[in-house]
Design a protein around this motif. Structure first.
Motif, PDB file in Angstrom:
ATOM      1  N   ARG A  26       0.826  -1.208   0.000  1.00 16.02           N
ATOM      2  CA  ARG A  26       0.000   0.000   0.000  1.00 16.02           C
ATOM      3  C   ARG A  26       0.860   1.258   0.000  1.00 16.02           C
ATOM      4  O   ARG A  26       0.538   2.249  -0.669  1.00 16.02           O
ATOM      5  N   LEU A  27       1.968   1.232   0.735  1.00 17.53           N
ATOM      6  CA  LEU A  27       2.871   2.387   0.753  1.00 17.53           C
ATOM      7  C   LEU A  27       3.500   2.629  -0.615  1.00 17.53           C
ATOM      8  O   LEU A  27       3.726   3.772  -1.006  1.00 17.53           O
ATOM      9  N   LYS A  28       3.800   1.560  -1.340  1.00 17.41           N
ATOM     10  CA  LYS A  28       4.407   1.706  -2.673  1.00 17.41           C
ATOM     11  C   LYS A  28       3.502   2.488  -3.613  1.00 17.41           C
ATOM     12  O   LYS A  28       3.977   3.121  -4.556  1.00 17.41           O
ATOM     13  N   HIS A  29       2.197   2.454  -3.368  1.00 16.62           N
ATOM     14  CA  HIS A  29       1.262   3.197  -4.216  1.00 16.62           C
ATOM     15  C   HIS A  29       1.211   4.685  -3.853  1.00 16.62           C
ATOM     16  O   HIS A  29       0.544   5.454  -4.544  1.00 16.62           O
ATOM     17  N   GLN A  30       1.897   5.086  -2.811  1.00 20.51           N
ATOM     18  CA  GLN A  30       1.895   6.484  -2.377  1.00 20.51           C
ATOM     19  C   GLN A  30       3.121   7.219  -2.910  1.00 20.51           C
ATOM     20  O   GLN A  30       3.611   8.138  -2.293  1.00 20.51           O
ATOM     21  N   ARG A  31       3.600   6.815  -4.064  1.00 17.72           N
ATOM     22  CA  ARG A  31       4.803   7.422  -4.641  1.00 17.72           C
ATOM     23  C   ARG A  31       4.503   8.793  -5.227  1.00 17.72           C
ATOM     24  O   ARG A  31       3.410   9.048  -5.716  1.00 17.72           O
ATOM     25  N   VAL A  32       5.514   9.637  -5.211  1.00 16.56           N
ATOM     26  CA  VAL A  32       5.417  10.965  -5.801  1.00 16.56           C
ATOM     27  C   VAL A  32       5.749  10.888  -7.292  1.00 16.56           C
ATOM     28  O   VAL A  32       5.071  11.486  -8.113  1.00 16.56           O
ATOM     29  N   ASP A  33       6.777  10.141  -7.641  1.00 16.19           N
ATOM     30  CA  ASP A  33       7.228  10.027  -9.029  1.00 16.19           C
ATOM     31  C   ASP A  33       6.965   8.606  -9.515  1.00 16.19           C
ATOM     32  O   ASP A  33       7.697   7.688  -9.175  1.00 16.19           O
ATOM     33  N   GLU A  34       5.928   8.435 -10.311  1.00 11.79           N
ATOM     34  CA  GLU A  34       5.551   7.114 -10.808  1.00 11.79           C
ATOM     35  C   GLU A  34       6.545   6.576 -11.839  1.00 11.79           C
ATOM     36  O   GLU A  34       6.483   5.400 -12.179  1.00 11.79           O
ATOM     37  N   SER A  35       7.437   7.419 -12.343  1.00 12.92           N
ATOM     38  CA  SER A  35       8.378   6.956 -13.361  1.00 12.92           C
ATOM     39  C   SER A  35       9.534   6.163 -12.751  1.00 12.92           C
ATOM     40  O   SER A  35      10.269   5.501 -13.474  1.00 12.92           O
ATOM     41  N   LEU A  36       9.687   6.243 -11.434  1.00 14.70           N
ATOM     42  CA  LEU A  36      10.770   5.501 -10.779  1.00 14.70           C
ATOM     43  C   LEU A  36      10.262   4.148 -10.292  1.00 14.70           C
ATOM     44  O   LEU A  36       9.177   4.049  -9.725  1.00 14.70           O
ATOM     45  N   GLN A 108       9.597  15.010  -0.498  1.00 18.72           N
ATOM     46  CA  GLN A 108       8.188  15.093  -0.880  1.00 18.72           C
ATOM     47  C   GLN A 108       7.514  13.725  -0.740  1.00 18.72           C
ATOM     48  O   GLN A 108       6.381  13.623  -0.262  1.00 18.72           O
ATOM     49  N   SER A 109       8.224  12.677  -1.131  1.00 17.50           N
ATOM     50  CA  SER A 109       7.690  11.317  -1.019  1.00 17.50           C
ATOM     51  C   SER A 109       7.484  10.930   0.447  1.00 17.50           C
ATOM     52  O   SER A 109       6.460  10.347   0.805  1.00 17.50           O
ATOM     53  N   ARG A 110       8.466  11.266   1.299  1.00 18.39           N
ATOM     54  CA  ARG A 110       8.330  10.977   2.744  1.00 18.39           C
ATOM     55  C   ARG A 110       7.119  11.688   3.331  1.00 18.39           C
ATOM     56  O   ARG A 110       6.357  11.099   4.092  1.00 18.39           O
ATOM     57  N   ARG A 111       6.947  12.954   2.968  1.00 21.43           N
ATOM     58  CA  ARG A 111       5.797  13.713   3.485  1.00 21.43           C
ATOM     59  C   ARG A 111       4.483  13.063   3.069  1.00 21.43           C
ATOM     60  O   ARG A 111       3.567  12.919   3.877  1.00 21.43           O
ATOM     61  N   ASN A 114       4.138   9.682   4.926  1.00 20.01           N
ATOM     62  CA  ASN A 114       3.878   9.926   6.356  1.00 20.01           C
ATOM     63  C   ASN A 114       2.448  10.408   6.571  1.00 20.01           C
ATOM     64  O   ASN A 114       1.778   9.984   7.517  1.00 20.01           O
ATOM     65  N   ALA A 115       1.976  11.285   5.690  1.00 14.83           N
ATOM     66  CA  ALA A 115       0.603  11.777   5.817  1.00 14.83           C
ATOM     67  C   ALA A 115      -0.389  10.636   5.623  1.00 14.83           C
ATOM     68  O   ALA A 115      -1.395  10.546   6.345  1.00 14.83           O
ATOM     69  N   TRP A 116      -0.108   9.752   4.684  1.00 10.47           N
ATOM     70  CA  TRP A 116      -0.986   8.606   4.445  1.00 10.47           C
ATOM     71  C   TRP A 116      -1.034   7.703   5.680  1.00 10.47           C
ATOM     72  O   TRP A 116      -2.108   7.313   6.125  1.00 10.47           O
ATOM     73  N   LEU A 117       0.146   7.405   6.242  1.00 15.32           N
ATOM     74  CA  LEU A 117       0.186   6.568   7.451  1.00 15.32           C
ATOM     75  C   LEU A 117      -0.491   7.260   8.632  1.00 15.32           C
ATOM     76  O   LEU A 117      -1.208   6.617   9.408  1.00 15.32           O
ATOM     77  N   ALA A 118      -0.270   8.558   8.777  1.00 17.23           N
ATOM     78  CA  ALA A 118      -0.909   9.308   9.864  1.00 17.23           C
ATOM     79  C   ALA A 118      -2.426   9.250   9.721  1.00 17.23           C
ATOM     80  O   ALA A 118      -3.148   9.130  10.722  1.00 17.23           O
ATOM     81  N   GLY A 119      -2.896   9.307   8.486  1.00 16.31           N
ATOM     82  CA  GLY A 119      -4.338   9.188   8.257  1.00 16.31           C
ATOM     83  C   GLY A 119      -4.869   7.834   8.709  1.00 16.31           C
ATOM     84  O   GLY A 119      -5.942   7.745   9.307  1.00 16.31           O
ATOM     85  N   LEU A 120      -4.115   6.770   8.440  1.00 14.23           N
ATOM     86  CA  LEU A 120      -4.514   5.449   8.921  1.00 14.23           C
ATOM     87  C   LEU A 120      -4.506   5.404  10.448  1.00 14.23           C
ATOM     88  O   LEU A 120      -5.406   4.835  11.066  1.00 14.23           O
ATOM     89  N   ALA A 121      -3.483   5.999  11.044  1.00 16.00           N
ATOM     90  CA  ALA A 121      -3.329   5.954  12.501  1.00 16.00           C
ATOM     91  C   ALA A 121      -4.442   6.713  13.219  1.00 16.00           C
ATOM     92  O   ALA A 121      -4.689   6.451  14.408  1.00 16.00           O
TER      93      ALA A 121
END
Length: 145
Positions: A26-36, A108-111, A114-121
């Motif tokens: 699920r975290l892998k889908h929260q990428r900023v740059d889909e080309s990587l 940017q990716s970490r932010r 982290n926001a996605w995980l914080a939302g789950l938490a």
């Protein structure tokens, strides 16, 4: 090492493995740059954590073969995310460093993650959140063993 013949330990290890794999996907889908690719992101993360390294050192840290790492580094260099410089002691080797562009993208990716995980938490109660905070250093240790 936990005794996996103990039913409770076996159940806990299975649940931990399953949860980590599901969260990781699920975290892998929260990428900023889909080309990587995930591997390219992992290499950039390793450079951010450990600093500059030779392609051989990166290959060992990432558990890939040196020729594969050479290709990954070339792709990242072409995208302007790493630079290659002469090794200070061995002119036959190169040292790989991340660029400012890579640093900004990783931040940017970490932010975002982290926001996605914080939302789950937010759905955890205080006791669950306390347990998760206590488990974080242990999970970090496991990730780097």
């Amino acid at each position: 090492m936990p005794d996996l013949s103990d039913g409770d330990n076996a159940v806990a290890v299975n649940a931990l493995r399953s949860a980590i794999m599901r969260l990781s996907r699920r975290l892998k889908h929260q990428r900023v740059d889909e080309s990587l690719s995930p591997t390219e992101m992992s290499v950039l993360g390793t450079l951010a954590r450990c600093g500059s390294a030779t392609p051989g050192e990166l290959a060992r840290k990432e558990h890939v073969q040196p020729p594969s790492m050479t290709r990954i580094v070339a792709l990242l260099e072409a995208k302007g995310l790493v630079r290659l410089e002469p090794h200070p002691d061995d002119r036959r080797q190169k040292v790989v460093s991340q660029t400012e562009t890579a640093e900004a993208m990783l931040e940017q990716s970490r932010r975002k993650r982290n926001a996605w995980l914080a939302g789950l938490a937010e759905d955890l109660d205080e006791d669950e959140w306390a347990k998760l905070r206590a488990a974080a250093p242990v999970l970090e240790k496991l990730a780097h063993l």
